[in-house]
Design a protein around this motif. Structure first.
Motif, mmCIF file in Angstrom:
data_model
loop_
_atom_site.group_PDB
_atom_site.id
_atom_site.type_symbol
_atom_site.label_atom_id
_atom_site.label_comp_id
_atom_site.label_asym_id
_atom_site.label_seq_id
_atom_site.Cartn_x
_atom_site.Cartn_y
_atom_site.Cartn_z
ATOM 1 N N VAL A 182 34.650 42.265 28.784
ATOM 2 C CA VAL A 182 33.254 42.366 28.355
ATOM 3 C C VAL A 182 33.098 41.611 27.045
ATOM 4 O O VAL A 182 33.980 41.622 26.188
ATOM 5 N N ALA A 183 31.958 40.935 26.903
ATOM 6 C CA ALA A 183 31.595 40.289 25.646
ATOM 7 C C ALA A 183 30.125 40.588 25.402
ATOM 8 O O ALA A 183 29.327 40.666 26.329
ATOM 9 N N GLY A 184 29.753 40.777 24.139
ATOM 10 C CA GLY A 184 28.391 41.199 23.827
ATOM 11 C C GLY A 184 28.256 42.704 23.931
ATOM 12 O O GLY A 184 29.171 43.398 24.393
ATOM 13 N N SER A 185 27.110 43.224 23.505
ATOM 14 C CA SER A 185 26.942 44.678 23.490
ATOM 15 C C SER A 185 25.506 45.068 23.772
ATOM 16 O O SER A 185 24.835 45.650 22.929
ATOM 17 N N VAL A 186 25.034 44.769 24.970
ATOM 18 C CA VAL A 186 23.680 45.152 25.364
ATOM 19 C C VAL A 186 23.662 46.557 25.943
ATOM 20 O O VAL A 186 22.793 47.364 25.624
ATOM 21 N N THR A 187 24.632 46.875 26.800
ATOM 22 C CA THR A 187 24.679 48.193 27.434
ATOM 23 C C THR A 187 25.721 49.111 26.812
ATOM 24 O O THR A 187 25.874 50.254 27.242
ATOM 25 N N GLY A 188 26.459 48.608 25.811
ATOM 26 C CA GLY A 188 27.392 49.454 25.074
ATOM 27 C C GLY A 188 28.678 49.781 25.792
ATOM 28 O O GLY A 188 29.353 50.746 25.438
ATOM 29 N N ARG A 189 29.054 49.011 26.790
ATOM 30 C CA ARG A 189 30.285 49.318 27.509
ATOM 31 C C ARG A 189 31.483 48.575 26.937
ATOM 32 O O ARG A 189 31.334 47.624 26.176
ATOM 33 N N SER A 190 32.658 49.036 27.322
ATOM 34 C CA SER A 190 33.898 48.443 26.827
ATOM 35 C C SER A 190 34.896 48.358 27.970
ATOM 36 O O SER A 190 34.681 48.930 29.052
ATOM 37 N N VAL A 191 35.982 47.640 27.744
ATOM 38 C CA VAL A 191 37.020 47.504 28.763
ATOM 39 C C VAL A 191 37.538 48.893 29.146
ATOM 40 O O VAL A 191 37.807 49.726 28.287
ATOM 41 N N GLY A 192 37.658 49.122 30.437
ATOM 42 C CA GLY A 192 38.068 50.434 30.928
ATOM 43 C C GLY A 192 36.891 51.323 31.266
ATOM 44 O O GLY A 192 37.074 52.430 31.771
ATOM 45 N N GLY A 193 35.662 50.830 31.012
ATOM 46 C CA GLY A 193 34.470 51.605 31.313
ATOM 47 C C GLY A 193 34.128 51.568 32.793
ATOM 48 O O GLY A 193 34.699 50.800 33.569
ATOM 49 N N ALA A 194 33.180 52.397 33.165
ATOM 50 C CA ALA A 194 32.811 52.543 34.570
ATOM 51 C C ALA A 194 31.769 51.520 34.991
ATOM 52 O O ALA A 194 31.092 50.915 34.168
ATOM 53 N N MET A 195 31.640 51.347 36.295
ATOM 54 C CA MET A 195 30.577 50.510 36.824
ATOM 55 C C MET A 195 29.235 51.211 36.663
ATOM 56 O O MET A 195 29.169 52.426 36.464
#
Length: 229
Positions: free
Chosen positions: A50-63
């Motif tokens: 992931v790059a950027g932070s629009v939805t606030g997710r990170s590596v290991g996050g859910a779909m």
């Protein structure tokens, strides 16, 4: 003779090749852009880059709920391009979800581009008000994003419950089957432990939830006639 590569080896190579693309797109379009690379072989932690932070997710996050719908469609899934949704926090997001396929055509992941267009939408509304009256546009649907798959499942359940006047006890059999059919079409039951989570939220037993799911799937399964293919 060289050993044949397994499907997973090929899929891993495709994901590895796309990781620099994730960073490159965001570097090009700036901080209002987010790119998320998903591996649907592990739905509960599908985010592998992931790059950027629009939805606030990170590596290991859910779909997201969108990814769960793609998972439910399987290899019949299509790209979903240039759609607009709203996050739970109120951000207006324009997105494109491009499914990833291996050489056999099997869907195993997705590359998602999300752009925060809240400021653009506000400016457009201001210009529209200055220019004169215009017809109101449809409100974009709220989409569940989260690093925790349980929160995504809960958000989908909440959206379904908002449309119901009656409690679970007040629903007829047809309405109950319709609820399970819709949840299944949204990919909820592709997630581990989702049946138990839905049962707990609805206040029914796990056995009852499995029964309703089985009946809902049987009611929508295509019937076949004639001999074997």
């Amino acid at each position: 003779m060289a050993a044949e590569h397994s499907p997973d080896t090929e899929r891993d190579a495709i994901l590895a090749a796309l990781r620099p693309v994730v960073d490159g797109i965001v570097a090009t379009f700036g901080p209002l852009c987010e790119v998320v690379l998903h591996d649907y072989r592990q739905p509960e932690k599908s985010v592998v880059a992931v790059a950027g932070s629009v939805t606030g997710r990170s590596v290991g996050g859910a779909m997201s709920a969108i990814g769960m719908r793609i998972l439910a469609r399987g290899d019949a899934a299509d790209d979903d391009l240039n759609y607009v949704t709203r996050t739970g926090a109120g951000q207006l997001v324009k997105s494109s979800t491009m499914v990833l396929r291996d050489s056999a055509g099997a869907v195993f992941g997705a590359l998602c581009v999300n752009v925060d267009i809240s400021a653009v939408h506000e400016a457009q509304a201001l210009l529209g008000a200055l220019a004169g009256p215009s017809s109101a546009s449809a409100e974009p649907p709220v989409t569940a994003f989260g690093n925790d798959i349980d929160s995504v499942v809960d958000a989908i359940l909440d959206a379904h419950r908002l449309g119901q006047v009656h409690s679970w006890a007040g629903l007829g059999r047809t309405e109950r089957l319709g609820l399970f059919r819709s949840l299944d079409e949204h990919g909820v039951f592709a997630v581990r432990r989702a049946v138990e989570q839905v049962a707990a939220r609805l206040g029914i037993s796990r056995a009852s939830a499995y029964s309703y799911l089985s009946q809902a799937r049987a009611a929508t399964a295509p019937t076949t006639t004639g001999g074997h293919a």
